[in-house]
Scaffold this motif. Structure first.
Motif, PDB file in Angstrom:
ATOM      1  N   ASN A 167      45.634  26.306  39.299  1.00  0.00           N
ATOM      2  CA  ASN A 167      46.480  26.492  40.863  1.00  0.00           C
ATOM      3  C   ASN A 167      47.777  26.940  40.613  1.00  0.00           C
ATOM      4  OD1 ASN A 167      47.869  25.040  42.401  1.00  0.00           O
ATOM      5  ND2 ASN A 167      49.241  24.105  40.965  1.00  0.00           N
ATOM      6  N   ALA A 168      46.508  29.034  40.348  1.00  0.00           N
ATOM      7  CA  ALA A 168      47.700  29.730  40.391  1.00  0.00           C
ATOM      8  C   ALA A 168      47.058  30.703  41.242  1.00  0.00           C
ATOM      9  CB  ALA A 168      46.752  30.633  38.734  1.00  0.00           C
ATOM     10  N   PRO A 169      48.402  31.577  41.298  1.00  0.00           N
ATOM     11  CA  PRO A 169      48.241  32.910  42.981  1.00  0.00           C
ATOM     12  C   PRO A 169      47.502  33.707  42.989  1.00  0.00           C
ATOM     13  CG  PRO A 169      50.348  33.092  41.637  1.00  0.00           C
ATOM     14  CD  PRO A 169      49.980  31.955  40.948  1.00  0.00           C
ATOM     15  N   LEU A 170      46.920  34.897  43.742  1.00  0.00           N
ATOM     16  CA  LEU A 170      45.659  35.197  43.247  1.00  0.00           C
ATOM     17  C   LEU A 170      45.961  36.597  43.681  1.00  0.00           C
ATOM     18  CD1 LEU A 170      42.641  35.861  43.837  1.00  0.00           C
ATOM     19  CD2 LEU A 170      42.397  35.456  45.876  1.00  0.00           C
ATOM     20  N   SER A 171      45.616  37.530  43.600  1.00  0.00           N
ATOM     21  CA  SER A 171      46.197  39.015  43.609  1.00  0.00           C
ATOM     22  C   SER A 171      44.598  40.142  43.551  1.00  0.00           C
ATOM     23  CB  SER A 171      47.003  39.679  42.924  1.00  0.00           C
ATOM     24  OG  SER A 171      46.988  40.531  42.736  1.00  0.00           O
ATOM     25  N   ILE A 172      44.285  41.246  44.754  1.00  0.00           N
ATOM     26  CA  ILE A 172      43.287  41.923  44.359  1.00  0.00           C
ATOM     27  C   ILE A 172      43.466  43.174  44.482  1.00  0.00           C
ATOM     28  CG2 ILE A 172      41.764  42.794  46.134  1.00  0.00           C
ATOM     29  CD1 ILE A 172      42.134  40.306  47.906  1.00  0.00           C
ATOM     30  N   VAL A 173      43.004  43.610  43.294  1.00  0.00           N
ATOM     31  CA  VAL A 173      42.966  45.150  42.983  1.00  0.00           C
ATOM     32  C   VAL A 173      41.494  46.069  43.707  1.00  0.00           C
ATOM     33  CG1 VAL A 173      43.125  47.377  41.400  1.00  0.00           C
ATOM     34  CG2 VAL A 173      43.297  45.121  40.948  1.00  0.00           C
ATOM     35  N   ASP A 174      41.659  46.765  45.760  1.00  0.00           N
ATOM     36  CA  ASP A 174      41.325  47.121  45.500  1.00  0.00           C
ATOM     37  C   ASP A 174      40.638  48.720  45.532  1.00  0.00           C
ATOM     38  OD1 ASP A 174      39.965  47.740  48.631  1.00  0.00           O
ATOM     39  OD2 ASP A 174      41.989  48.592  49.264  1.00  0.00           O
TER      40      ASP A 174
ATOM     41  N   ALA B 147      42.950  26.591  31.100  1.00  0.00           N
ATOM     42  CA  ALA B 147      44.165  25.369  30.560  1.00  0.00           C
ATOM     43  C   ALA B 147      44.253  25.254  28.747  1.00  0.00           C
ATOM     44  CB  ALA B 147      43.766  24.069  31.440  1.00  0.00           C
ATOM     45  N   HIS B 148      43.462  25.140  28.072  1.00  0.00           N
ATOM     46  CA  HIS B 148      43.192  25.090  26.812  1.00  0.00           C
ATOM     47  C   HIS B 148      44.143  26.785  25.694  1.00  0.00           C
ATOM     48  CE1 HIS B 148      42.617  24.114  22.367  1.00  0.00           C
ATOM     49  NE2 HIS B 148      42.096  25.098  21.918  1.00  0.00           N
ATOM     50  N   GLN B 149      43.915  27.807  26.721  1.00  0.00           N
ATOM     51  CA  GLN B 149      44.317  29.257  26.191  1.00  0.00           C
ATOM     52  C   GLN B 149      46.228  29.627  26.190  1.00  0.00           C
ATOM     53  OE1 GLN B 149      42.992  31.016  23.385  1.00  0.00           O
ATOM     54  NE2 GLN B 149      41.235  29.237  23.391  1.00  0.00           N
TER      55      GLN B 149
ATOM     56  N   ARG C 200      39.561  33.527  43.970  1.00  0.00           N
ATOM     57  CA  ARG C 200      39.797  32.262  44.391  1.00  0.00           C
ATOM     58  C   ARG C 200      39.654  30.928  43.836  1.00  0.00           C
ATOM     59  NH1 ARG C 200      38.259  32.895  49.310  1.00  0.00           N
ATOM     60  NH2 ARG C 200      39.549  34.275  49.866  1.00  0.00           N
ATOM     61  N   GLU C 201      38.313  30.490  43.522  1.00  0.00           N
ATOM     62  CA  GLU C 201      37.244  29.050  42.891  1.00  0.00           C
ATOM     63  C   GLU C 201      38.452  29.346  41.809  1.00  0.00           C
ATOM     64  OE1 GLU C 201      35.212  26.247  43.122  1.00  0.00           O
ATOM     65  OE2 GLU C 201      35.550  27.327  44.399  1.00  0.00           O
ATOM     66  N   LEU C 202      38.271  30.610  40.899  1.00  0.00           N
ATOM     67  CA  LEU C 202      39.296  29.971  39.251  1.00  0.00           C
ATOM     68  C   LEU C 202      40.583  29.541  39.999  1.00  0.00           C
ATOM     69  CD1 LEU C 202      39.178  29.338  36.486  1.00  0.00           C
ATOM     70  CD2 LEU C 202      39.509  32.170  35.699  1.00  0.00           C
ATOM     71  N   ALA C 203      40.752  30.167  41.118  1.00  0.00           N
ATOM     72  CA  ALA C 203      42.792  30.928  40.757  1.00  0.00           C
ATOM     73  C   ALA C 203      42.875  28.710  41.112  1.00  0.00           C
ATOM     74  CB  ALA C 203      43.318  31.455  41.475  1.00  0.00           C
ATOM     75  N   LYS C 204      42.491  28.250  42.661  1.00  0.00           N
ATOM     76  CA  LYS C 204      42.423  26.794  42.437  1.00  0.00           C
ATOM     77  C   LYS C 204      41.681  25.479  41.893  1.00  0.00           C
ATOM     78  CE  LYS C 204      41.157  27.282  47.573  1.00  0.00           C
ATOM     79  NZ  LYS C 204      39.319  27.206  47.905  1.00  0.00           N
TER      80      LYS C 204
ATOM     81  N   MET D  17      51.195  27.907  31.873  1.00  0.00           N
ATOM     82  CA  MET D  17      50.280  28.345  33.001  1.00  0.00           C
ATOM     83  C   MET D  17      51.012  28.738  34.388  1.00  0.00           C
ATOM     84  SD  MET D  17      47.204  26.983  32.215  1.00  0.00           S
ATOM     85  CE  MET D  17      46.458  26.634  33.602  1.00  0.00           C
ATOM     86  N   ASP D  18      51.973  28.621  34.682  1.00  0.00           N
ATOM     87  CA  ASP D  18      53.422  28.906  35.954  1.00  0.00           C
ATOM     88  C   ASP D  18      53.143  30.764  35.318  1.00  0.00           C
ATOM     89  OD1 ASP D  18      54.774  29.224  33.177  1.00  0.00           O
ATOM     90  OD2 ASP D  18      57.008  28.538  33.829  1.00  0.00           O
ATOM     91  N   GLU D  19      53.247  31.084  34.107  1.00  0.00           N
ATOM     92  CA  GLU D  19      53.003  33.022  34.037  1.00  0.00           C
ATOM     93  C   GLU D  19      51.708  33.259  34.395  1.00  0.00           C
ATOM     94  OE1 GLU D  19      53.791  33.880  30.715  1.00  0.00           O
ATOM     95  OE2 GLU D  19      55.383  32.262  30.234  1.00  0.00           O
TER      96      GLU D  19
END
Length: 338
Positions: free
Chosen positions: A196-203, A165-167, A189-193, A172-174
């Motif tokens: 308030n950011a979306p989540l993606s995964i690298v498989d 939030a500081h950096q 997911r814990e940090l994303a919540k 934040m919307d990006e």
């Protein structure tokens, strides 16, 4: 109420800087000076660990501060010997504060005839007389069940949320939080919540240990500022490859937040040459000179949260209250002010 006048802390050689910082933070919180118990933790010529405690600890509530990081076996043995010394000196209770819990990656049998070393370490700690464990971001949550004593597992995500939030104020919307593998989705997911950011995964798919064969991004990261979240960064091979994959998939920037910076060779070199703009780690593991000299690596402190957790355990208060970002704001006062 505790039966002793103050908590007493003792440190091994794994991370004395963090131990001193925790003592300073505890002094600030309590309004009275908290000193590390005077000890001698040395090696005989053949490598045997020797511990001598120079203060009376009879009936005291003792906290041993020791990460079991590299050299993992030496630091683990120091922890066990210190616990035995305190137990034989009639300490009332012994709590092991292990910011980085080594051997946590060996938490299950991955193939035939392999050990579950995390369970072995748990048995050794309990056998040495430790009655409670305080740690941060265990690699696998089920390790808490390996112990028959209380285990408090703190999370770095509330601290990371304050830092993000500081950096990234005004951006934040990006943000897009990314898990570098399917197994770390819950942590990401814990940090994303929290932010308030979306989540993606690298498989990722491995052909053999330590070698990543293929990576695929699950989710749209186009024009996003991606934040990779994980608990451990060892040689940084997977991390740097994930950053490259994200950039190739259209990400604007890639940053990483990793709790435990193991950073074995050639991690620092890889990070310096990587497309990542920054890597943020905590001081759960003592930083080497090479880590400190790497300009793309930034270290956030854990002393405030560990100091408060120790005081909460000593006074019989809740440790889970430290899981909330709002609770940590006053503890990290001044660091993330507007």
């Amino acid at each position: 109420m505790p039966s002793t006048s103050e908590p007493k802390i003792i440190t091994g050689n794994a991370n004395p800087e963090l131990s001193a910082a925790i003592a300073r933070r505890m002094s600030i919180h309590r309004g009275s000076r908290v000193e590390l118990v005077k000890t001698r933790v040395e090696r005989f010529n053949d490598g045997e660990v020797f511990v001598e405690v120079f203060e009376n600890v009879r009936g005291e509530d003792m906290f041993i501060l020791q990460s079991t990081s590299n050299p993992a076996n030496d630091n683990l043995m120091e922890l066990l010997v210190m616990a035995d010394a305190l137990r034989r000196s009639s300490a009332q209770r012994i709590t092991a504060v292990i910011p980085y819990f080594g051997y946590a990656r060996q938490d299950r049998r991955t193939k035939a005839r392999t050990p579950i070393t995390a369970k072995l370490v748990a048995n050794m700690l309990v056998g040495a007389g430790i009655e409670r464990v305080l740690t941060m971001d265990l690699h696998a949550a089920q390790i808490q069940g390996f112990f028959d004593i209380p285990v408090d597992n703190l999370y770095a995500s509330p601290v990371f949320a304050l830092d993000v939030a500081h950096q990234f104020k005004g951006r934040m919307d990006e943000l897009m939080v990314v898990s570098p593998d399917v197994g770390g989705v819950a942590r990401a997911r814990e940090l994303a919540k929290r932010i308030n950011a979306p989540l993606s995964i690298v498989d990722k798919r491995r052909e053999k240990p330590g070698e990543v064969a293929e990576m695929t991004v699950i989710g749209d990261v186009t024009d996003k500022v991606c934040i990779i979240v994980d608990d451990i960064c060892d040689t940084a091979g997977t991390l740097c490859k994930a950053a490259e994959t994200l950039m190739e998939s259209g990400a604007k920037e890639v940053h990483s937040y990793i709790t435990h910076g193991v950073l074995s060779d050639p991690a620092c070199e890889r990070i310096s040459k990587s497309v990542m703009k920054s890597l943020v780690i905590t001081d759960s593991i003592a930083a080497t000179d090479e880590v400190r000299a790497t300009k793309d690596i930034r270290i956030v402190p854990t002393a405030p949260i560990f100091a408060q957790a120790i005081l909460n355990i000593w006074s019989g208060q809740s440790v889970s209250s430290l899981f909330e970002t709002e609770t940590l704001k006053p503890i990290y006062e001044g660091m993330y002010s507007a």
